[in-house]
Scaffold this motif. Structure first.
Motif, mmCIF file in Angstrom:
data_model
loop_
_atom_site.group_PDB
_atom_site.id
_atom_site.type_symbol
_atom_site.label_atom_id
_atom_site.label_comp_id
_atom_site.label_asym_id
_atom_site.label_seq_id
_atom_site.Cartn_x
_atom_site.Cartn_y
_atom_site.Cartn_z
ATOM 1 N N GLY A 41 0.798 -1.219 0.000
ATOM 2 C CA GLY A 41 0.000 0.000 0.000
ATOM 3 C C GLY A 41 0.829 1.267 0.000
ATOM 4 N N THR A 42 2.140 1.128 0.125
ATOM 5 C CA THR A 42 3.022 2.299 0.079
ATOM 6 C C THR A 42 3.066 2.818 -1.347
ATOM 7 O OG1 THR A 42 4.404 1.456 1.842
ATOM 8 C CG2 THR A 42 5.387 3.097 0.418
ATOM 9 N N LYS A 43 3.084 4.112 -1.465
ATOM 10 C CA LYS A 43 3.149 4.719 -2.791
ATOM 11 C C LYS A 43 4.303 5.702 -2.833
ATOM 12 C CE LYS A 43 0.216 6.687 -6.280
ATOM 13 N NZ LYS A 43 -1.124 7.082 -6.650
ATOM 14 N N ASP A 49 11.558 11.836 -4.032
ATOM 15 C CA ASP A 49 12.023 10.559 -3.505
ATOM 16 C C ASP A 49 11.287 10.193 -2.225
ATOM 17 O OD1 ASP A 49 13.860 10.130 -5.539
ATOM 18 O OD2 ASP A 49 15.406 11.288 -4.522
ATOM 19 N N TYR A 50 10.107 10.733 -2.042
ATOM 20 C CA TYR A 50 9.337 10.495 -0.831
ATOM 21 C C TYR A 50 8.294 9.411 -1.050
ATOM 22 C CZ TYR A 50 11.329 15.021 0.452
ATOM 23 O OH TYR A 50 12.181 16.059 0.716
ATOM 24 N N TYR A 51 7.901 8.794 0.049
ATOM 25 C CA TYR A 51 6.876 7.757 0.040
ATOM 26 C C TYR A 51 5.753 8.191 0.960
ATOM 27 C CZ TYR A 51 10.466 4.791 -2.018
ATOM 28 O OH TYR A 51 11.426 4.285 -2.840
ATOM 29 N N ARG A 52 4.592 7.537 0.815
ATOM 30 C CA ARG A 52 3.491 7.822 1.714
ATOM 31 C C ARG A 52 2.770 6.539 2.064
ATOM 32 N NH1 ARG A 52 -0.891 5.819 -0.365
ATOM 33 N NH2 ARG A 52 -1.848 6.740 -2.173
ATOM 34 N N ILE A 53 2.282 6.510 3.300
ATOM 35 C CA ILE A 53 1.394 5.431 3.727
ATOM 36 C C ILE A 53 0.086 6.069 4.164
ATOM 37 C CG2 ILE A 53 3.101 3.689 4.375
ATOM 38 C CD1 ILE A 53 2.853 4.609 7.267
ATOM 39 N N ARG A 54 -0.983 5.316 4.016
ATOM 40 C CA ARG A 54 -2.300 5.800 4.398
ATOM 41 C C ARG A 54 -2.743 5.116 5.681
ATOM 42 N NH1 ARG A 54 -6.107 5.027 -0.702
ATOM 43 N NH2 ARG A 54 -5.790 2.895 -0.037
ATOM 44 N N ARG A 59 -2.324 10.729 6.254
ATOM 45 C CA ARG A 59 -1.191 10.305 5.445
ATOM 46 C C ARG A 59 0.099 10.588 6.205
ATOM 47 N NH1 ARG A 59 -5.236 8.683 3.551
ATOM 48 N NH2 ARG A 59 -6.012 8.987 1.450
ATOM 49 N N VAL A 60 1.084 9.708 6.001
ATOM 50 C CA VAL A 60 2.413 9.888 6.567
ATOM 51 C C VAL A 60 3.379 9.951 5.388
ATOM 52 C CG1 VAL A 60 4.200 8.916 8.048
ATOM 53 C CG2 VAL A 60 1.793 8.609 8.652
ATOM 54 N N ILE A 61 4.096 11.050 5.244
ATOM 55 C CA ILE A 61 5.074 11.253 4.175
ATOM 56 C C ILE A 61 6.458 11.027 4.773
ATOM 57 C CG2 ILE A 61 5.960 12.838 2.422
ATOM 58 C CD1 ILE A 61 2.956 12.230 2.113
ATOM 59 N N TYR A 62 7.259 10.191 4.111
ATOM 60 C CA TYR A 62 8.575 9.882 4.653
ATOM 61 C C TYR A 62 9.573 9.590 3.542
ATOM 62 C CZ TYR A 62 7.158 4.976 3.943
ATOM 63 O OH TYR A 62 6.725 3.787 3.398
ATOM 64 N N SER A 63 10.852 9.629 3.902
ATOM 65 C CA SER A 63 11.924 9.283 2.973
ATOM 66 C C SER A 63 12.664 8.065 3.526
ATOM 67 C CB SER A 63 12.893 10.451 2.790
ATOM 68 O OG SER A 63 13.548 10.734 3.999
ATOM 69 N N ILE A 64 13.310 7.341 2.628
ATOM 70 C CA ILE A 64 14.041 6.134 3.014
ATOM 71 C C ILE A 64 15.483 6.274 2.552
ATOM 72 C CG2 ILE A 64 14.218 3.636 2.747
ATOM 73 C CD1 ILE A 64 11.228 3.649 2.004
#
Length: 84
Positions: A41-43, A49-54, A59-64
């Protein structure tokens, strides 16, 4: 391999402003990023270069950073406000 989860100060302030029930639903999802930073479900967000989870309407926006094994929470909030 475990990742370290780091939350920026602005994301911490936003988290503390949320209702307690929302905080309780977000916390396990954020902590689960230690084990799997790209859960189902991560997009990946376009043009960054950021990802988000619902989590419900939030929403949570994060980088890896795979080299440093670090997940950095950059932003979180309601879906109507998060992408502005």
């Amino acid at each position: 391999m475990k990742y370290a989860v780091e939350i920026t100060s602005s994301a911490q302030r936003q988290f503390k402003k949320l209702p307690e029930s929302i905080q309780e639903s977000l916390t396990p999802k954020i902590l689960s990023l230690e084990e799997n930073p790209r859960p189902v479900g991560t997009k990946k967000l376009q043009a960054s270069d950021y990802y988000r989870i619902r989590v419900g309407n939030y929403r949570v926006i994060y980088s890896i950073n795979d080299k440093a094994c670090l997940v950095k929470i950059l932003d979180l909030g309601h879906r109507k406000d998060i992408y502005r």
